[in-house]
Design a protein around this motif. Structure first.
Motif, mmCIF file in Angstrom:
data_model
loop_
_atom_site.group_PDB
_atom_site.id
_atom_site.type_symbol
_atom_site.label_atom_id
_atom_site.label_comp_id
_atom_site.label_asym_id
_atom_site.label_seq_id
_atom_site.Cartn_x
_atom_site.Cartn_y
_atom_site.Cartn_z
ATOM 1 N N PHE A 26 0.014 2.863 10.435
ATOM 2 C CA PHE A 26 -0.129 4.426 10.275
ATOM 3 C C PHE A 26 0.388 5.209 11.321
ATOM 4 N N ALA A 27 0.448 4.667 12.407
ATOM 5 C CA ALA A 27 0.956 5.157 13.772
ATOM 6 C C ALA A 27 2.662 5.443 13.463
ATOM 7 N N ALA A 28 3.081 4.435 13.175
ATOM 8 C CA ALA A 28 4.554 4.301 12.860
ATOM 9 C C ALA A 28 4.985 5.318 11.696
ATOM 10 N N VAL A 29 4.122 5.341 10.769
ATOM 11 C CA VAL A 29 4.614 6.224 9.724
ATOM 12 C C VAL A 29 4.220 7.699 10.188
ATOM 13 N N ALA A 30 3.155 8.093 10.838
ATOM 14 C CA ALA A 30 3.084 9.287 11.494
ATOM 15 C C ALA A 30 4.164 9.772 12.357
ATOM 16 N N MET A 31 4.767 8.786 13.205
ATOM 17 C CA MET A 31 5.919 9.150 14.208
ATOM 18 C C MET A 31 7.151 9.364 13.197
ATOM 19 N N VAL A 32 7.352 8.712 12.141
ATOM 20 C CA VAL A 32 8.336 9.088 11.126
ATOM 21 C C VAL A 32 8.328 10.358 10.520
ATOM 22 N N ALA A 33 6.944 10.987 10.226
ATOM 23 C CA ALA A 33 6.474 12.086 9.901
ATOM 24 C C ALA A 33 6.774 13.196 10.685
ATOM 25 N N THR A 34 7.243 13.007 12.066
ATOM 26 C CA THR A 34 7.766 13.850 12.989
ATOM 27 C C THR A 34 9.155 14.406 12.515
ATOM 28 N N LEU A 95 -1.469 16.457 10.678
ATOM 29 C CA LEU A 95 -0.355 16.280 9.589
ATOM 30 C C LEU A 95 -0.754 17.385 8.530
ATOM 31 N N PHE A 96 -1.938 17.638 8.466
ATOM 32 C CA PHE A 96 -2.272 18.690 7.336
ATOM 33 C C PHE A 96 -1.770 20.054 7.882
ATOM 34 N N VAL A 97 -1.737 20.569 8.915
ATOM 35 C CA VAL A 97 -1.293 21.762 9.421
ATOM 36 C C VAL A 97 0.259 21.552 9.427
ATOM 37 N N LEU A 98 0.874 20.409 9.826
ATOM 38 C CA LEU A 98 2.459 20.398 9.796
ATOM 39 C C LEU A 98 2.956 20.453 8.227
ATOM 40 N N SER A 99 2.133 19.869 7.360
ATOM 41 C CA SER A 99 2.573 20.156 5.918
ATOM 42 C C SER A 99 2.627 21.463 5.512
ATOM 43 N N ALA A 100 1.545 22.375 5.929
ATOM 44 C CA ALA A 100 1.537 23.751 5.418
ATOM 45 C C ALA A 100 2.828 24.427 6.127
ATOM 46 N N VAL A 101 3.212 23.961 7.509
ATOM 47 C CA VAL A 101 4.181 24.615 8.056
ATOM 48 C C VAL A 101 5.456 24.267 7.480
ATOM 49 N N GLY A 184 6.900 18.460 2.797
ATOM 50 C CA GLY A 184 5.615 19.020 2.942
ATOM 51 C C GLY A 184 4.548 18.327 2.302
ATOM 52 N N TRP A 185 4.808 18.247 0.941
ATOM 53 C CA TRP A 185 3.759 17.573 0.240
ATOM 54 C C TRP A 185 3.715 16.034 0.415
ATOM 55 N N ILE A 186 4.708 15.334 0.928
ATOM 56 C CA ILE A 186 4.352 14.156 1.351
ATOM 57 C C ILE A 186 3.526 14.110 2.653
ATOM 58 N N LEU A 187 3.819 14.975 3.635
ATOM 59 C CA LEU A 187 3.002 15.100 4.735
ATOM 60 C C LEU A 187 1.395 15.471 4.349
ATOM 61 N N MET A 188 1.176 15.998 3.319
ATOM 62 C CA MET A 188 -0.171 16.372 3.142
ATOM 63 C C MET A 188 -0.722 15.120 2.457
ATOM 64 N N SER A 191 -1.762 12.662 5.457
ATOM 65 C CA SER A 191 -2.886 13.261 5.994
ATOM 66 C C SER A 191 -4.139 12.941 5.549
ATOM 67 N N GLY A 192 -4.141 12.743 4.314
ATOM 68 C CA GLY A 192 -5.427 12.154 3.647
ATOM 69 C C GLY A 192 -5.738 10.883 3.713
ATOM 70 N N LEU A 193 -4.400 10.048 3.679
ATOM 71 C CA LEU A 193 -4.523 8.631 3.725
ATOM 72 C C LEU A 193 -4.909 8.303 5.328
ATOM 73 N N CYS A 194 -4.620 9.053 6.331
ATOM 74 C CA CYS A 194 -4.987 8.715 7.557
ATOM 75 C C CYS A 194 -6.828 9.141 8.042
ATOM 76 N N LEU A 195 -7.159 10.068 7.302
ATOM 77 C CA LEU A 195 -8.620 10.310 7.073
ATOM 78 C C LEU A 195 -9.101 8.960 6.589
ATOM 79 N N LEU A 196 -8.850 8.542 5.489
ATOM 80 C CA LEU A 196 -9.239 7.119 4.973
ATOM 81 C C LEU A 196 -9.162 6.050 5.858
ATOM 82 N N PHE A 197 -7.979 5.665 6.478
ATOM 83 C CA PHE A 197 -7.817 4.460 7.086
ATOM 84 C C PHE A 197 -7.804 4.342 8.543
#
Length: 423
Positions: A26-34, A95-101, A184-188, A191-197
């Motif tokens: 999830f950390a690697a995926v989050a970095m790609v999400a930057t 991730l949630f804030v970034l998706s909105a931005v 943006g939708w992928i980031l949202m 965000s939910g997946l990170c909350l779960l796992f």
């Protein structure tokens, strides 16, 4: 099994392997999400964006500079927030804030609103999300941190390669707004997946770092404070070395087609150069991951900085497409090495106790350099009519860091004399 057990603290103890590997993915995926907050991501839409909004390349470079400068302030806030609330809460919120931005950016219609959204995208995406992504790995790994960061870097590089190719294709076929909205939708969803796992750290779920539950040989969490880390030469060697690489890569990635065009290379060479850059970056990841277990991080930084120095000095001498591809490969390889060093150094040298703050401070250097790179390179080109003076000016600084890195004394976390006993 109840959803509480599946998504609560019982999950890490139930999996048949160390849960840190799940967090690492999830950390690697989050970095790609930057990607939407980075120069390489924004570079995918620079030309259609400025054409759509009717602004010049130099004006956009100035906006990017101020957006990145103000965005760097998010690093320190993020580091403090991580140490207080933990990586799970922070990565989910960021991730949630970034998706909105990003969704808002896809609808931008004017230059004024563009600057505001650039600040938020740089601050939340490039700055805050990078800090929390790196800290996630540092919080879960100690004994195998070099291996974990090597795997993290490989996953990240593969993720960026796929994301850049797919995003670029969507931009060409459907336009930059469609691609940005999709991000943006992928980031949202992420965000939910990170909350779960994702979980805060091993201690928070009853595990010792890299040891399964039931092993009673728990160790105290040790490390430097931010002030102590800032008092060491090693902090500045790794922070400045990484920042100089970021300065070069930010400028090159944002205006790479124009840079190669100056030397007479067409768009085909540019596309192949990007592919070589990605491939050699992976090679650098693998090499640094292997070498970090045998050599000091200072020696690895010396090798990376020497490669960047050669890249800068060789630029005006490129004559053939083959030379241009080797040139791109040199920058990609050095970047692969620098990324592993940057991901590994802070936890390995300064410990996990105040990792969020230290990681955030180091990221400030990286972000400020990323802001300066495109504006510096484009300003030199605008005044001199060539990019060569910018490359020549940067080379001495890079080579000086290579020398300091070779001789710098590297402390260990236990040198700080500060610890927190985990019970």
């Amino acid at each position: 099994m109840s959803s509480k057990n599946i998504f609560g603290n019982a999950l890490p103890a139930r999996v048949p392997f160390y849960y840190g590997w799940v967090v690492l993915i999830f950390a690697a995926v989050a970095m790609v999400a930057t990607l939407p907050g980075r120069s390489v991501g924004i570079g995918l839409i620079t030309e259609p964006l400025i054409a759509d909004l009717g602004i010049s390349r130099l004006d956009f470079a100035r906006m990017n500079f101020w957006a990145t400068i103000f965005g760097a302030l998010f690093n320190l806030v993020c580091g403090i927030t991580i140490d207080r609330f933990g990586v799970r809460a922070v990565v989910t919120a960021v991730l949630f804030v970034l998706s909105a931005v990003v969704l808002g950016f896809s609808q931008v219609a004017g230059a004024g609103f563009l600057l505001l959204l650039l600040v938020l995208m740089r601050g939340v995406g490039q700055s805050a999300l990078s800090v929390v992504s790196l800290t996630m790995v540092g919080k879960w790994f100690v004994r195998r941190l070099s291996v974990a960061m090597g795997i993290f870097a490989v996953l990240m590089s593969l993720g960026f390669a796929v994301a850049i190719v797919v995003a670029g294709d969507v931009v060409l076929k459907q336009g930059w707004r469609v691609m940005w909205s999709g991000l943006g939708w992928i980031l949202m969803v992420l965000s939910g997946l990170c909350l779960l796992f994702v979980r805060r750290d091993p201690e928070a779920v009853g595990l010792d770092t890299e040891v399964v539950k039931g092993d009673e040989s728990q160790e105290p969490v040790i490390g430097f404070t931010l002030v102590q880390a800032l008092m060491t030469p090693a902090f500045y060697v790794f922070a400045v070395g990484s920042a100089l690489y970021n300065l070069v890569i930010a400028g090159v990635m944002l205006f790479n087609q124009s840079i190669l065009g100056e030397l007479g290379f067409d768009e085909t060479v540019f596309q192949y150069a990007m592919a070589v850059f990605m491939a050699t970056g992976l090679l650098g990841n693998f090499t640094a991951g292997w070498a970090a277990r045998r050599w000091s991080l200072g020696r690895l930084m010396t090798i990376a900085m020497l490669a960047v120095g050669v890249y800068l000095l060789a630029f005006p001498q490129l004559k053939t497409p083959g030379q241009a591809l080797v040139h791109a490969g040199l920058l990609g390889f050095s970047g692969g090495v620098v990324s592993v060093i940057f991901f590994t150094a802070w936890a390995d040298i300064f410990g996990r106790l105040h990792l969020g703050k230290i990681q955030g401070a180091a990221q400030v250097f990286a972000v400020l350099a990323s802001a300066t790179g495109p504006l510096f390179i484009e300003s030199v080109f605008s005044s001199a009519g060539t990019y060569a003076p910018a490359f020549y000016a940067l080379a001495p600084a890079v080579l000086l860091v290579a020398i300091f890195a070779y001789f710098v004394n590297i402390p260990r976390p236990e040198d700080a004399g500060i610890k927190r006993v985990c019970v």
